[in-house]
Scaffold this motif. Structure first.
Motif, PDB file in Angstrom:
ATOM      1  N   GLY A   1      61.579  62.446  71.700  1.00  0.00           N
ATOM      2  CA  GLY A   1      60.438  61.731  72.237  1.00  0.00           C
ATOM      3  C   GLY A   1      60.857  60.483  73.002  1.00  0.00           C
ATOM      4  O   GLY A   1      61.810  59.805  72.628  1.00  0.00           O
TER       5      GLY A   1
ATOM      6  N   GLY B   1      62.899  61.190  79.496  1.00  0.00           N
ATOM      7  CA  GLY B   1      62.356  61.871  80.657  1.00  0.00           C
ATOM      8  C   GLY B   1      63.221  61.682  81.884  1.00  0.00           C
ATOM      9  O   GLY B   1      64.384  61.262  81.788  1.00  0.00           O
TER      10      GLY B   1
ATOM     11  N   THR C   1      51.771  70.673  86.230  1.00  0.00           N
ATOM     12  CA  THR C   1      53.009  70.514  85.464  1.00  0.00           C
ATOM     13  C   THR C   1      54.200  70.901  86.333  1.00  0.00           C
ATOM     14  O   THR C   1      54.054  71.606  87.332  1.00  0.00           O
ATOM     15  CB  THR C   1      53.021  71.394  84.208  1.00  0.00           C
ATOM     16  OG1 THR C   1      52.956  72.764  84.590  1.00  0.00           O
ATOM     17  CG2 THR C   1      51.860  71.056  83.282  1.00  0.00           C
TER      18      THR C   1
ATOM     19  N   ARG D   1      58.214  72.475  85.829  1.00  0.00           N
ATOM     20  CA  ARG D   1      59.118  73.122  84.880  1.00  0.00           C
ATOM     21  C   ARG D   1      60.559  72.954  85.353  1.00  0.00           C
ATOM     22  O   ARG D   1      60.848  73.073  86.550  1.00  0.00           O
ATOM     23  CB  ARG D   1      58.781  74.604  84.739  1.00  0.00           C
ATOM     24  CG  ARG D   1      57.346  74.868  84.281  1.00  0.00           C
ATOM     25  CD  ARG D   1      57.171  76.322  83.915  1.00  0.00           C
ATOM     26  NE  ARG D   1      57.905  76.630  82.696  1.00  0.00           N
ATOM     27  CZ  ARG D   1      58.354  77.857  82.382  1.00  0.00           C
ATOM     28  NH1 ARG D   1      58.180  78.857  83.238  1.00  0.00           N
ATOM     29  NH2 ARG D   1      58.994  78.066  81.245  1.00  0.00           N
TER      30      ARG D   1
ATOM     31  N   GLU E   1      59.471  71.016  80.350  1.00  0.00           N
ATOM     32  CA  GLU E   1      58.253  70.931  81.149  1.00  0.00           C
ATOM     33  C   GLU E   1      57.637  69.551  80.997  1.00  0.00           C
ATOM     34  O   GLU E   1      57.771  68.903  79.971  1.00  0.00           O
ATOM     35  CB  GLU E   1      57.254  72.008  80.697  1.00  0.00           C
ATOM     36  CG  GLU E   1      56.046  72.157  81.591  1.00  0.00           C
ATOM     37  CD  GLU E   1      55.231  73.407  81.233  1.00  0.00           C
ATOM     38  OE1 GLU E   1      54.331  73.771  82.001  1.00  0.00           O
ATOM     39  OE2 GLU E   1      55.506  74.016  80.177  1.00  0.00           O
ATOM     40  N   ALA E   2      56.961  69.079  82.024  1.00  0.00           N
ATOM     41  CA  ALA E   2      56.305  67.771  81.971  1.00  0.00           C
ATOM     42  C   ALA E   2      55.029  67.803  82.801  1.00  0.00           C
ATOM     43  O   ALA E   2      54.930  68.531  83.794  1.00  0.00           O
ATOM     44  CB  ALA E   2      57.242  66.668  82.468  1.00  0.00           C
ATOM     45  N   ASN E   3      54.073  67.003  82.385  1.00  0.00           N
ATOM     46  CA  ASN E   3      52.780  66.905  83.066  1.00  0.00           C
ATOM     47  C   ASN E   3      52.873  65.908  84.223  1.00  0.00           C
ATOM     48  O   ASN E   3      53.299  64.769  84.035  1.00  0.00           O
ATOM     49  CB  ASN E   3      51.720  66.451  82.059  1.00  0.00           C
ATOM     50  CG  ASN E   3      50.368  66.209  82.696  1.00  0.00           C
ATOM     51  OD1 ASN E   3      50.058  66.780  83.736  1.00  0.00           O
ATOM     52  ND2 ASN E   3      49.556  65.375  82.077  1.00  0.00           N
TER      53      ASN E   3
ATOM     54  N   LEU F   1      58.606  60.987  84.430  1.00  0.00           N
ATOM     55  CA  LEU F   1      58.018  62.107  83.716  1.00  0.00           C
ATOM     56  C   LEU F   1      58.653  62.153  82.337  1.00  0.00           C
ATOM     57  O   LEU F   1      59.865  62.324  82.220  1.00  0.00           O
ATOM     58  CB  LEU F   1      58.274  63.422  84.454  1.00  0.00           C
ATOM     59  CG  LEU F   1      57.542  63.633  85.776  1.00  0.00           C
ATOM     60  CD1 LEU F   1      57.861  65.005  86.347  1.00  0.00           C
ATOM     61  CD2 LEU F   1      56.035  63.486  85.598  1.00  0.00           C
TER      62      LEU F   1
ATOM     63  N   ASN G   1      58.808  63.766  78.470  1.00  0.00           N
ATOM     64  CA  ASN G   1      58.437  64.901  77.636  1.00  0.00           C
ATOM     65  C   ASN G   1      59.536  65.150  76.603  1.00  0.00           C
ATOM     66  O   ASN G   1      60.722  65.020  76.899  1.00  0.00           O
ATOM     67  CB  ASN G   1      58.228  66.156  78.488  1.00  0.00           C
ATOM     68  CG  ASN G   1      57.622  67.289  77.669  1.00  0.00           C
ATOM     69  OD1 ASN G   1      58.324  68.027  77.001  1.00  0.00           O
ATOM     70  ND2 ASN G   1      56.309  67.413  77.733  1.00  0.00           N
ATOM     71  N   ARG G   2      59.104  65.517  75.406  1.00  0.00           N
ATOM     72  CA  ARG G   2      60.063  65.735  74.321  1.00  0.00           C
ATOM     73  C   ARG G   2      61.037  66.866  74.628  1.00  0.00           C
ATOM     74  O   ARG G   2      62.193  66.840  74.183  1.00  0.00           O
ATOM     75  CB  ARG G   2      59.318  66.025  73.021  1.00  0.00           C
ATOM     76  CG  ARG G   2      60.220  66.207  71.805  1.00  0.00           C
ATOM     77  CD  ARG G   2      59.420  66.363  70.540  1.00  0.00           C
ATOM     78  NE  ARG G   2      58.675  65.159  70.235  1.00  0.00           N
ATOM     79  CZ  ARG G   2      57.900  65.013  69.157  1.00  0.00           C
ATOM     80  NH1 ARG G   2      57.788  66.006  68.298  1.00  0.00           N
ATOM     81  NH2 ARG G   2      57.254  63.890  68.952  1.00  0.00           N
ATOM     82  N   SER G   3      60.581  67.880  75.372  1.00  0.00           N
ATOM     83  CA  SER G   3      61.484  68.994  75.680  1.00  0.00           C
ATOM     84  C   SER G   3      62.648  68.532  76.553  1.00  0.00           C
ATOM     85  O   SER G   3      63.770  69.034  76.414  1.00  0.00           O
ATOM     86  CB  SER G   3      60.712  70.122  76.371  1.00  0.00           C
ATOM     87  OG  SER G   3      60.165  69.700  77.612  1.00  0.00           O
TER      88      SER G   3
END
Length: 242
Positions: free
Chosen positions: A16, A19, A37, A39, A50-52, A65, A67-69
Motif C-alpha cells: 500500500g 505507485g 483504469t 493496466r 492496475e490503477a484507477n 497512480l 495501487n497496492r498491486s
C-alpha cells in the motif's frame, strides 16, 4: 514514456502507498481518462498491476497512480525501499488501449535487488501467497431466522433518520451513501445453545434478547478472552461509554 516509482513515505509491507509518478506531458499524451483504469504488464506472461486514472487529482496536479498491486510487485522484485531521492525509473511500452509493459529503465545501486541482502530479508521480498481458488466446503451451521432479523431491524430503526444505532457505541451509518444497514443484530442467547431442531422465540422475548451492534462492537462482544460473550453493559464499560 518513463515513470518514476513513488511512495507516500510509509513503505508498508502490504504494498500500500506505492505507485508510479508520471510527467504531466506524458500523462496527457499517452493516457486517456475515458479508460478509467490503466493496466501494467509487470511480469511476463500475464502478471498485471492496475490503477484507477479516473480521478480529478491525477488530472489536476498530482500525477501519481497509487495501487497496492504496483507496490506488491515493487516489493517482490526488490525495487522498493530505495534510498532517499533515488527511486527507480521504468519505461512503459504501449500494448494497445490502456495496457503497457513495464521495463526497468534505471535501478539505483541502493535497491535491494542491486545489493546483497540477508537470506531472511530476501525471503520477505520473494514471499508470495496463493488465493482465490474455487472450492466447495460442506459444514453444519446454525440456521438464523432472516425474517426475525429483518423485523428486529425495523423495530430498532430510527423513524426520522431511517438508521439503526449501535447499542454499545452509538455508531450509525453515515447517511445513505452506503447500501445495507451495516449494523448487525446480536443475540444475547447464543444460537449454538439451542436444541438441534432449533427453538421458538416469541417476539416479546426477541426484542429483549437482541441488540443492534456495529460490526466492530459485534466482533468485540464475541471476543471475551476466556470464551463466550460479554454482556452488553460489560462491553459499554470497556468502551468507556457509560
Amino acid at each position: 514514456m518513463v515513470v518514476t516509482a513513488w511512495n507516500r513515505g510509509q513503505h508498508l509491507k502490504t504494498g500500500g502507498g506505492y505507485g508510479f509518478r508520471f510527467s504531466s506531458r506524458d500523462r496527457d499524451q499517452y493516457l486517456n481518462r475515458a479508460w478509467r483504469t490503466v493496466r501494467f504488464l509487470v511480469e511476463e506472461p500475464d502478471t498485471w498491476a492496475e490503477a484507477n486514472i479516473d480521478k480529478d487529482c491525477f488530472w489536476d496536479d498530482k500525477t501519481t497512480l497509487v495501487n497496492r498491486s504496483i507496490g506488491s510487485w515493487l516489493l517482490r522484485k526488490g525495487y522498493a525501499r530505495w534510498a532517499k531521492n533515488e527511486p527507480p525509473t521504468f519505461r512503459l511500452l504501449p500494448l494497445g488501449e490502456n495496457r503497457f509493459r513495464v521495463v526497468p529503465e534505471h535501478l539505483p545501486d541502493s535497491l535491494p535487488c542491486q545489493r546483497h541482502l540477508p537470506q531472511r530479508e530476501w525471503e520477505e521480498f520473494q514471499k508470495a501467497f496463493f488465493e482465490g481458488r474455487l472450492m466447495e466446503v460442506r459444514q453444519e451451521i446454525r440456521q438464523r431466522c432472516q425474517r426475525l432479523i429483518e423485523q428486529l431491524k425495523e423495530y430498532f430503526r430510527d423513524e426520522t433518520t431511517g438508521l439503526i444505532e449501535c447499542a454499545a457505541c452509538s455508531w450509525k451509518k453515515p447517511g445513505n451513501h452506503f447500501r445495507g444497514d451495516i449494523v448487525q443484530m446480536h443475540h444475547h442467547q447464543p444460537v449454538y445453545e439451542a436444541p438441534v431442531d432449533g427453538r421458538i422465540i416469541r417476539w416479546e422475548d426477541a426484542v429483549e434478547t437482541f441488540s443492534p451492534l456495529c460490526p466492530t462492537c459485534h466482533s468485540l462482544i464475541h471476543a471475551k478472552p476466556n470464551g463466550g460473550c460479554y454482556e452488553l453493559d460489560e462491553l459499554r464499560r470497556l468502551l468507556a461509554i457509560d
